[in-house]
Design a protein around this motif. Structure first.
Motif, PDB file in Angstrom:
ATOM      1  N   MET A  32      32.208  47.094 -23.725  1.00 18.29           N
ATOM      2  CA  MET A  32      32.106  47.587 -22.342  1.00 18.29           C
ATOM      3  C   MET A  32      33.346  47.171 -21.538  1.00 18.29           C
ATOM      4  SD  MET A  32      31.608  46.331 -19.074  1.00 18.29           S
ATOM      5  CE  MET A  32      30.513  44.937 -18.882  1.00 18.29           C
ATOM      6  N   GLU A  33      33.686  45.888 -21.563  1.00 22.89           N
ATOM      7  CA  GLU A  33      34.839  45.409 -20.767  1.00 22.89           C
ATOM      8  C   GLU A  33      36.122  46.128 -21.172  1.00 22.89           C
ATOM      9  OE1 GLU A  33      33.270  40.848 -19.981  1.00 22.89           O
ATOM     10  OE2 GLU A  33      34.426  41.292 -21.781  1.00 22.89           O
ATOM     11  N   THR A  34      36.254  46.398 -22.446  1.00 19.71           N
ATOM     12  CA  THR A  34      37.440  47.095 -22.942  1.00 19.71           C
ATOM     13  C   THR A  34      37.479  48.529 -22.403  1.00 19.71           C
ATOM     14  OG1 THR A  34      37.376  45.721 -24.918  1.00 19.71           O
ATOM     15  CG2 THR A  34      38.692  47.748 -25.034  1.00 19.71           C
ATOM     16  N   ALA A  35      36.320  49.179 -22.361  1.00 17.79           N
ATOM     17  CA  ALA A  35      36.254  50.550 -21.832  1.00 17.79           C
ATOM     18  C   ALA A  35      36.642  50.576 -20.352  1.00 17.79           C
ATOM     19  CB  ALA A  35      34.844  51.106 -22.017  1.00 17.79           C
ATOM     20  N   HIS A  38      40.374  50.028 -19.789  1.00 21.51           N
ATOM     21  CA  HIS A  38      41.206  51.176 -20.162  1.00 21.51           C
ATOM     22  C   HIS A  38      40.715  52.479 -19.525  1.00 21.51           C
ATOM     23  CE1 HIS A  38      43.705  49.014 -23.074  1.00 21.51           C
ATOM     24  NE2 HIS A  38      42.627  48.302 -23.320  1.00 21.51           N
ATOM     25  N   MET A  39      39.809  52.350 -18.568  1.00 23.98           N
ATOM     26  CA  MET A  39      39.311  53.492 -17.791  1.00 23.98           C
ATOM     27  C   MET A  39      38.790  54.625 -18.676  1.00 23.98           C
ATOM     28  SD  MET A  39      41.833  53.500 -14.492  1.00 23.98           S
ATOM     29  CE  MET A  39      43.380  53.471 -15.358  1.00 23.98           C
ATOM     30  N   VAL A  40      38.006  54.237 -19.677  1.00 24.26           N
ATOM     31  CA  VAL A  40      37.358  55.239 -20.515  1.00 24.26           C
ATOM     32  C   VAL A  40      36.239  55.881 -19.696  1.00 24.26           C
ATOM     33  CG1 VAL A  40      35.978  55.623 -22.601  1.00 24.26           C
ATOM     34  CG2 VAL A  40      37.886  53.990 -22.640  1.00 24.26           C
ATOM     35  N   PRO A  41      36.244  57.211 -19.533  1.00 17.13           N
ATOM     36  CA  PRO A  41      35.201  57.857 -18.732  1.00 17.13           C
ATOM     37  C   PRO A  41      33.826  57.708 -19.374  1.00 17.13           C
ATOM     38  CG  PRO A  41      37.030  59.363 -19.182  1.00 17.13           C
ATOM     39  CD  PRO A  41      37.220  58.169 -20.061  1.00 17.13           C
ATOM     40  N   GLY A  42      32.802  57.580 -18.521  1.00 21.42           N
ATOM     41  CA  GLY A  42      31.425  57.623 -19.014  1.00 21.42           C
ATOM     42  C   GLY A  42      30.778  56.276 -19.239  1.00 21.42           C
ATOM     43  N   ILE A  43      31.547  55.203 -19.140  1.00 21.09           N
ATOM     44  CA  ILE A  43      30.962  53.858 -19.235  1.00 21.09           C
ATOM     45  C   ILE A  43      30.946  53.296 -17.810  1.00 21.09           C
ATOM     46  CG2 ILE A  43      31.128  51.543 -20.247  1.00 21.09           C
ATOM     47  CD1 ILE A  43      30.817  53.557 -22.420  1.00 21.09           C
ATOM     48  N   GLU A  44      29.757  53.183 -17.238  1.00 20.46           N
ATOM     49  CA  GLU A  44      29.665  52.787 -15.829  1.00 20.46           C
ATOM     50  C   GLU A  44      29.493  51.277 -15.658  1.00 20.46           C
ATOM     51  OE1 GLU A  44      26.611  55.297 -14.201  1.00 20.46           O
ATOM     52  OE2 GLU A  44      27.651  57.105 -14.857  1.00 20.46           O
ATOM     53  N   ALA A  45      28.640  50.691 -16.458  1.00 17.95           N
ATOM     54  CA  ALA A  45      28.468  49.228 -16.453  1.00 17.95           C
ATOM     55  C   ALA A  45      28.160  48.678 -15.068  1.00 17.95           C
ATOM     56  CB  ALA A  45      29.716  48.556 -17.037  1.00 17.95           C
ATOM     57  N   GLU A  46      27.132  49.225 -14.455  1.00 17.48           N
ATOM     58  CA  GLU A  46      26.783  48.849 -13.078  1.00 17.48           C
ATOM     59  C   GLU A  46      26.480  47.373 -12.895  1.00 17.48           C
ATOM     60  OE1 GLU A  46      23.614  51.459 -11.915  1.00 17.48           O
ATOM     61  OE2 GLU A  46      24.963  53.185 -11.764  1.00 17.48           O
ATOM     62  N   CYS A  47      25.917  46.732 -13.906  1.00 19.70           N
ATOM     63  CA  CYS A  47      25.541  45.318 -13.722  1.00 19.70           C
ATOM     64  C   CYS A  47      26.645  44.363 -14.163  1.00 19.70           C
ATOM     65  CB  CYS A  47      24.234  45.007 -14.451  1.00 19.70           C
ATOM     66  SG  CYS A  47      24.410  44.746 -16.217  1.00 19.70           S
ATOM     67  N   ALA A  88      25.541  42.050 -17.417  1.00 21.66           N
ATOM     68  CA  ALA A  88      24.464  41.060 -17.315  1.00 21.66           C
ATOM     69  C   ALA A  88      23.185  41.484 -18.032  1.00 21.66           C
ATOM     70  CB  ALA A  88      24.166  40.774 -15.848  1.00 21.66           C
ATOM     71  N   LEU A  89      23.246  42.586 -18.771  1.00 20.17           N
ATOM     72  CA  LEU A  89      22.075  43.113 -19.470  1.00 20.17           C
ATOM     73  C   LEU A  89      20.956  43.426 -18.467  1.00 20.17           C
ATOM     74  CD1 LEU A  89      21.327  43.915 -22.318  1.00 20.17           C
ATOM     75  CD2 LEU A  89      20.536  41.589 -22.740  1.00 20.17           C
ATOM     76  N   ALA A  90      21.365  43.998 -17.349  1.00 25.50           N
ATOM     77  CA  ALA A  90      20.415  44.325 -16.291  1.00 25.50           C
ATOM     78  C   ALA A  90      20.517  45.787 -15.879  1.00 25.50           C
ATOM     79  CB  ALA A  90      20.648  43.410 -15.084  1.00 25.50           C
ATOM     80  N   CYS A  91      21.149  46.607 -16.705  1.00 27.58           N
ATOM     81  CA  CYS A  91      21.173  48.044 -16.463  1.00 27.58           C
ATOM     82  C   CYS A  91      21.242  48.693 -17.850  1.00 27.58           C
ATOM     83  CB  CYS A  91      22.380  48.454 -15.607  1.00 27.58           C
ATOM     84  SG  CYS A  91      23.983  48.413 -16.466  1.00 27.58           S
ATOM     85  N   ALA A  92      21.431  49.988 -17.884  1.00 26.61           N
ATOM     86  CA  ALA A  92      21.617  50.633 -19.196  1.00 26.61           C
ATOM     87  C   ALA A  92      22.766  51.621 -19.088  1.00 26.61           C
ATOM     88  CB  ALA A  92      20.336  51.300 -19.636  1.00 26.61           C
ATOM     89  N   MET A 144      16.122  46.980 -22.300  1.00 23.40           N
ATOM     90  CA  MET A 144      16.985  47.694 -21.351  1.00 23.40           C
ATOM     91  C   MET A 144      17.318  49.093 -21.867  1.00 23.40           C
ATOM     92  SD  MET A 144      17.109  45.871 -18.747  1.00 23.40           S
ATOM     93  CE  MET A 144      17.989  47.161 -17.882  1.00 23.40           C
ATOM     94  N   LEU A 145      17.432  49.231 -23.179  1.00 23.79           N
ATOM     95  CA  LEU A 145      17.741  50.547 -23.752  1.00 23.79           C
ATOM     96  C   LEU A 145      16.647  51.572 -23.446  1.00 23.79           C
ATOM     97  CD1 LEU A 145      19.375  49.747 -27.205  1.00 23.79           C
ATOM     98  CD2 LEU A 145      20.337  51.250 -25.459  1.00 23.79           C
ATOM     99  N   ASP A 146      15.437  51.071 -23.141  1.00 20.47           N
ATOM    100  CA  ASP A 146      14.364  51.996 -22.763  1.00 20.47           C
ATOM    101  C   ASP A 146      14.744  52.812 -21.534  1.00 20.47           C
ATOM    102  OD1 ASP A 146      12.793  51.134 -24.830  1.00 20.47           O
ATOM    103  OD2 ASP A 146      11.545  49.804 -23.602  1.00 20.47           O
ATOM    104  N   PHE A 147      15.677  52.307 -20.748  1.00 19.16           N
ATOM    105  CA  PHE A 147      16.088  52.999 -19.521  1.00 19.16           C
ATOM    106  C   PHE A 147      17.306  53.900 -19.738  1.00 19.16           C
ATOM    107  CE2 PHE A 147      13.954  49.088 -18.207  1.00 19.16           C
ATOM    108  CZ  PHE A 147      12.991  49.596 -17.350  1.00 19.16           C
ATOM    109  N   ALA A 148      17.849  53.895 -20.932  1.00 15.75           N
ATOM    110  CA  ALA A 148      19.060  54.677 -21.197  1.00 15.75           C
ATOM    111  C   ALA A 148      18.713  56.140 -21.446  1.00 15.75           C
ATOM    112  CB  ALA A 148      19.802  54.100 -22.403  1.00 15.75           C
TER     113      ALA A 148
END
Ligand code: FES
Length: 106
Positions: free
Chosen positions: A25-28, A31-40, A43-47, A71-75
């Motif tokens: 995730m941090e690498t994405a 490097h501004m890879v589109p589609g990885i939002e990583a809102e949390c 912290a394993l608190a989003c999907a 958390m994947l249940d919310f993806a």
């Protein structure tokens, strides 16, 4: 260092160098890879860092933890090879890893 390839739903590929100790995730984000939002922020608190691990890499990357499964249940459109990319650590072992970015995040 490890080379990580992100594939967008359109097929566009992003091949980037990742630092050991960081995450997919941090690498994405770096490097501004589109589609990885990583809102949390990892912290394993989003999907919203959901990716599909290429079939050739699922054994190397391993299975999600029980908390990650929850958390994947919310993806969006979870598949057997779904992972939250903030939980995949970069090391030499994942040099060459390929992940696909989903159509959208949850
Ligand atoms: Fe929120 Fe991965 S960034 S769970």
């Amino acid at each position: 260092m490890a080379k990580i390839t992100y594939i967008e739903p359109s097929g566009t590929r992003h091949e980037v160098e990742a630092d050991n100790g960081s995450t997919v995730m941090e690498t994405a984000i770096k490097h501004m890879v589109p589609g990885i939002e990583a809102e949390c922020g990892g912290a394993l608190a989003c999907a919203t860092c959901h990716v599909y691990v290429d079939d050739a890499w699922t054994d190397v990357v391993g299975q999600p933890s029980a908390m990650e499964e929850d958390m994947l249940d919310f993806a969006y459109e979870v598949q057997p090879n779904s992972r939250l990319s903030c939980q995949i650590k970069i090391s030499d072992a994942v040099d060459g890893l390929v992940v696909k970015v989903p159509e959208r995040q949850a």
